[in-house]
Design a protein around this motif. Sequence first.
Motif, PDB file in Angstrom:
ATOM      1  N   GLU A 157      -2.524  27.908  52.026  1.00  0.00           N
ATOM      2  CA  GLU A 157      -2.333  29.197  51.356  1.00  0.00           C
ATOM      3  C   GLU A 157      -0.840  29.486  51.177  1.00  0.00           C
ATOM      4  OE1 GLU A 157      -4.629  30.968  50.053  1.00  0.00           O
ATOM      5  OE2 GLU A 157      -6.498  30.607  51.148  1.00  0.00           O
ATOM      6  N   TYR A 158      -0.096  29.263  52.229  1.00  0.00           N
ATOM      7  CA  TYR A 158       1.344  29.514  52.183  1.00  0.00           C
ATOM      8  C   TYR A 158       2.025  28.607  51.152  1.00  0.00           C
ATOM      9  CZ  TYR A 158       6.218  29.732  53.759  1.00  0.00           C
ATOM     10  OH  TYR A 158       7.570  29.869  53.812  1.00  0.00           O
ATOM     11  N   SER A 159       1.639  27.331  51.150  1.00  0.00           N
ATOM     12  CA  SER A 159       2.233  26.374  50.205  1.00  0.00           C
ATOM     13  C   SER A 159       1.931  26.766  48.767  1.00  0.00           C
ATOM     14  CB  SER A 159       1.708  24.962  50.483  1.00  0.00           C
ATOM     15  OG  SER A 159       2.120  24.524  51.762  1.00  0.00           O
ATOM     16  N   GLN A 160       0.718  27.236  48.513  1.00  0.00           N
ATOM     17  CA  GLN A 160       0.341  27.612  47.152  1.00  0.00           C
ATOM     18  C   GLN A 160       1.090  28.852  46.683  1.00  0.00           C
ATOM     19  OE1 GLN A 160      -3.924  27.842  46.741  1.00  0.00           O
ATOM     20  NE2 GLN A 160      -4.184  25.633  46.954  1.00  0.00           N
ATOM     21  N   ILE A 161       1.282  29.797  47.585  1.00  0.00           N
ATOM     22  CA  ILE A 161       2.044  31.008  47.225  1.00  0.00           C
ATOM     23  C   ILE A 161       3.492  30.644  46.935  1.00  0.00           C
ATOM     24  CG2 ILE A 161       2.887  33.248  48.026  1.00  0.00           C
ATOM     25  CD1 ILE A 161       0.292  33.364  49.761  1.00  0.00           C
ATOM     26  N   MET A 162       4.072  29.817  47.805  1.00  0.00           N
ATOM     27  CA  MET A 162       5.460  29.415  47.597  1.00  0.00           C
ATOM     28  C   MET A 162       5.616  28.612  46.305  1.00  0.00           C
ATOM     29  SD  MET A 162       7.419  30.749  49.847  1.00  0.00           S
ATOM     30  CE  MET A 162       8.879  29.821  49.363  1.00  0.00           C
ATOM     31  N   ALA A 206       5.897  37.019  45.046  1.00  0.00           N
ATOM     32  CA  ALA A 206       5.035  36.495  43.985  1.00  0.00           C
ATOM     33  C   ALA A 206       4.644  37.594  43.007  1.00  0.00           C
ATOM     34  CB  ALA A 206       3.780  35.861  44.597  1.00  0.00           C
ATOM     35  N   GLU A 207       4.257  38.744  43.540  1.00  0.00           N
ATOM     36  CA  GLU A 207       3.833  39.856  42.681  1.00  0.00           C
ATOM     37  C   GLU A 207       4.971  40.369  41.810  1.00  0.00           C
ATOM     38  OE1 GLU A 207       1.825  44.327  43.010  1.00  0.00           O
ATOM     39  OE2 GLU A 207       1.787  42.979  44.737  1.00  0.00           O
ATOM     40  N   VAL A 208       6.126  40.604  42.401  1.00  0.00           N
ATOM     41  CA  VAL A 208       7.258  41.145  41.648  1.00  0.00           C
ATOM     42  C   VAL A 208       7.736  40.146  40.593  1.00  0.00           C
ATOM     43  CG1 VAL A 208       9.667  41.891  41.824  1.00  0.00           C
ATOM     44  CG2 VAL A 208       7.978  42.718  43.481  1.00  0.00           C
ATOM     45  N   SER A 209       7.780  38.871  40.957  1.00  0.00           N
ATOM     46  CA  SER A 209       8.222  37.852  39.995  1.00  0.00           C
ATOM     47  C   SER A 209       7.278  37.779  38.799  1.00  0.00           C
ATOM     48  CB  SER A 209       8.303  36.484  40.675  1.00  0.00           C
ATOM     49  OG  SER A 209       9.262  36.489  41.705  1.00  0.00           O
TER      50      SER A 209
END
Length: 217
Positions: A184-189, A59-62
Motif C-alpha cells: 500500500e505504501y509503495s503504491q501511494i509513493m 497524493a491528494e493535494v498533488s
Amino acid sequence: MKVVRTVDRSIKYLVTNIISQERLTKYLVAAGHDPDRALALYGWNIQLSEAFFPVLSAAEVSLRNIIVARLIALYGPQWWDDPAFLLQIKSGGKRIVKTARDKLVTTGAVTSGRMTAELNFGFWVKMLLPRHEPVFWANLHGDFPHLPGPVSYAQLYKRCDDVREFRNRVFHHEPILHRNITAEYSQIMELIKWLSPDKAIWIKQYSRVMTVVRQKP
C-alpha cells in the motif's frame, strides 16, 4: 500506588468497552484471541493510520492541483460555475459542487483555491472517470508530464481510486492491519512520483510508515 492500579484496571475496562466487542473482534482474531495483544494491535493500527497521513495528503493535494489547473485551462478561473463543466460532471457532481459553493458563500468569497480545498478526494478522483478522458484528458501525458509512458489512463484512474479507497479506511478509523502495508505504501509513493517526483522525494522524509510497521506488537 493502590489508586494507580485501580485506575489502570479501569482504563483497560473502559478501552475494551469503548472500542465495542464487534470492533475488537477483528483484533482478537489477529491476536489469536489474546485480549492484551488485541488492544496492543488496536493501538498499533491507530499509529499506523496516523503514519499514513503525510503521504495520503501529498497524493491528494498533488492530484487535485493537476486537475484544477486543467479545469482552469478549459473553463476559466471560475470553473465551478461554467455550464459546460457542470454538464460534463452530470447531476451528481453538480450537486457536490453546488453544496461546496453554497457553503463557501456564507463565509466569504468563492475562489478556486477555496473550492479546491472544499471538494474531497473522491470528487477529484471522479474527474478521472473514463467518460472524462476525451474532454479533460485528451493529452494525458501532457497534463501529467511525469506519468511513465506505459501507464495508461485506465491504470492512472485505478491507482487513484485504490488510494482513495485506502485513504477512506484510514480516515474513517477502520482496521488496516490486515492489508499488505508495504505494498500500500509503495503504491501511494509511486502515485505521488507519477504526479510530482519532487514532492515524492520531499514527503518521504516525513513518512514514518515503515518505522511503525516494524513496531507491530
